[in-house]
Motif scaffolding. Structure first.
Motif, short mmCIF file in Angstrom:
data_model
loop_
_atom_site.label_atom_id
_atom_site.label_comp_id
_atom_site.label_asym_id
_atom_site.label_seq_id
_atom_site.Cartn_x
_atom_site.Cartn_y
_atom_site.Cartn_z
N TRP A 101 0.83 -1.20 0.00
CA TRP A 101 0.00 0.00 0.00
C TRP A 101 0.87 1.25 0.00
O TRP A 101 0.57 2.22 -0.72
CB TRP A 101 -0.93 0.02 1.21
N GLN A 102 1.92 1.25 0.80
CA GLN A 102 2.80 2.42 0.86
C GLN A 102 3.44 2.69 -0.50
O GLN A 102 3.53 3.85 -0.94
CB GLN A 102 3.89 2.22 1.91
N GLN A 103 3.85 1.63 -1.19
CA GLN A 103 4.41 1.79 -2.53
C GLN A 103 3.36 2.33 -3.49
O GLN A 103 3.63 3.22 -4.30
CB GLN A 103 4.95 0.45 -3.03
N TRP A 104 2.14 1.79 -3.40
CA TRP A 104 1.04 2.29 -4.23
C TRP A 104 0.80 3.78 -3.98
O TRP A 104 0.65 4.57 -4.92
CB TRP A 104 -0.22 1.49 -3.93
N HIS A 105 0.77 4.16 -2.71
CA HIS A 105 0.51 5.56 -2.35
C HIS A 105 1.60 6.48 -2.91
O HIS A 105 1.30 7.56 -3.44
CB HIS A 105 0.43 5.69 -0.83
N GLU A 106 2.85 6.06 -2.80
CA GLU A 106 3.96 6.87 -3.32
C GLU A 106 3.89 6.98 -4.84
O GLU A 106 4.13 8.06 -5.41
CB GLU A 106 5.29 6.27 -2.88
N GLN A 107 3.58 5.88 -5.51
CA GLN A 107 3.47 5.91 -6.97
C GLN A 107 2.29 6.76 -7.42
O GLN A 107 2.37 7.50 -8.40
CB GLN A 107 3.33 4.49 -7.51
N ARG A 108 1.20 6.64 -6.70
CA ARG A 108 0.02 7.44 -7.01
C ARG A 108 0.31 8.94 -6.86
O ARG A 108 -0.05 9.75 -7.71
CB ARG A 108 -1.10 6.99 -6.08
N THR A 109 0.99 9.32 -5.78
CA THR A 109 1.34 10.72 -5.56
C THR A 109 2.25 11.23 -6.67
O THR A 109 2.07 12.34 -7.18
CB THR A 109 2.02 10.89 -4.19
N ALA A 110 3.21 10.40 -7.06
CA ALA A 110 4.12 10.79 -8.15
C ALA A 110 3.37 10.95 -9.46
O ALA A 110 3.65 11.87 -10.25
CB ALA A 110 5.24 9.76 -8.29
N ALA A 111 2.40 10.08 -9.72
CA ALA A 111 1.62 10.18 -10.96
C ALA A 111 0.78 11.44 -10.99
O ALA A 111 0.68 12.12 -12.02
CB ALA A 111 0.74 8.94 -11.12
N VAL A 112 0.16 11.78 -9.87
CA VAL A 112 -0.64 13.00 -9.80
C VAL A 112 0.24 14.23 -10.02
O VAL A 112 -0.16 15.19 -10.69
CB VAL A 112 -1.36 13.08 -8.44
N ALA A 113 1.46 14.20 -9.49
CA ALA A 113 2.37 15.34 -9.58
C ALA A 113 3.17 15.38 -10.87
O ALA A 113 3.93 16.32 -11.09
CB ALA A 113 3.33 15.33 -8.39
N SER A 114 3.02 14.39 -11.74
CA SER A 114 3.83 14.32 -12.95
C SER A 114 3.51 15.47 -13.89
O SER A 114 2.50 16.17 -13.74
CB SER A 114 3.60 12.98 -13.67
N SER A 115 4.37 15.67 -14.89
CA SER A 115 4.27 16.84 -15.77
C SER A 115 2.90 17.00 -16.39
O SER A 115 2.41 18.13 -16.54
CB SER A 115 5.34 16.74 -16.87
N TYR A 116 2.28 15.89 -16.79
CA TYR A 116 0.96 15.98 -17.42
C TYR A 116 -0.09 15.22 -16.61
O TYR A 116 -1.06 14.71 -17.16
CB TYR A 116 1.03 15.46 -18.86
N GLY A 117 0.11 15.19 -15.30
CA GLY A 117 -0.89 14.62 -14.42
C GLY A 117 -2.08 15.55 -14.27
O GLY A 117 -2.13 16.64 -14.87
#
Length: 272
Positions: free
Chosen positions: A19-35
């Motif tokens: 879950w922690q890995q999912w949460h970190e990946q999800r946050t990175a995806a939202v913050a990505s250049s075209y998120g």
């Protein structure tokens, strides 16, 4: 990586770590250049009959099943990586945002169609929302929020009209019900079935609009042959409109507001 892909990762032996890995990946995806944070506007072409969208280069006109884009050298538009000087006919974009056809100075201009209406979306990596992003408030993993469920398909798909985040009503397709036990009582959510077989629910609960955003998404894996499916509220997702007001997310359909609190998953964007 899209914000929808990261919620379907394989589970390991340590669900908290997963879950922690999912949460970190999800946050990175939202913050990505075209998120989702980079969306600065959704412009319906019916609102600009002259074809000029404020702050968006080029001239955009709907023409039946296509959009006609006209640009000059001064617009600085490229289509498929090549400068556009003249006219091109476009259809709706379905590729990831960073692979969409039209670009201008690092911005992606995405063609959208909903119920026969055309729009242009402006994704700008330099958006104020992206610069101000401080993360996603989420409840730490708790195995109590992982519930066995059953998917019960409808005999025929149903279509309901629901309000969207922009104030307009649009159709929402529903393929069945997801039934599960929560807090000692049986509950159900109406769900859609995605192209890959996974489920999608738009739901609210007793925390909505108070301790969490006004509604959230849930994306369980594809059901087994007998309809059984794991319902993991630890992976409840904020909809894109929680990050940028220019999305047209559907509100929960009738019956998808749970009368109990789901104090799990993503709750709201973090405040600066």
């Amino acid at each position: 990586m899209s914000t929808d892909d990261v919620d379907r990762g394989a589970r390991g032996d340590d669900p908290r770590q997963e879950w922690q890995q999912w949460h970190e990946q999800r946050t990175a995806a939202v913050a990505s250049s075209y998120g989702p944070l980079s969306l600065t506007g959704t412009y319906w072409l019916s609102d600009v009959p002259e074809g000029r969208i404020p702050a968006v280069p080029g001239e955009w006109r709907a023409d039946g099943d296509e959009v006609v884009l006209t640009a000059g050298a001064e617009d600085g538009i490229t289509v498929d990586g090549k400068p556009l000087i003249g006219t091109v006919r476009l259809t709706a974009d379905h590729a990831p945002i960073h692979e969409s056809r039209v670009e201008s100075a690092g911005r992606r201009l995405v063609v959208l169609r909903r119920e026969g209406e055309w729009a242009v979306r402006d994704f700008d990596p330099e958006s104020p929302a992206r610069r101000a992003f401080r993360g996603i408030v989420a409840t730490p993993y708790d195995e109590e929020w992982v519930r066995p469920g059953v998917f019960r398909p409808y005999a025929e798909d149903r279509h309901v009209r629901v309000e969207n985040a922009d104030g307009k009503e649009r159709g929402l397709g529903l393929a069945g019900e997801l039934v599960f036990d929560l807090h000692g009582a049986e509950h159900s959510l109406q769900v859609a079935v995605e192209a890959d077989g996974t489920l999608w629910a738009v739901f609210a609960d007793a925390t909505s609009g108070r301790d969490s955003y006004r509604f959230r998404f849930l994306r369980p894996a594809a059901p087994a042959a007998d309809g059984t499916v794991t319902v993991d509220f630890n992976r409840a997702l904020l909809p894109p409109c929680a990050f940028a007001p220019h999305f047209i997310c559907p509100f929960p359909p009738p019956g998808n507001t749970l009368d109990t609190a789901v104090a799990a998953g993503e709750r709201r964007p973090a405040e600066g």
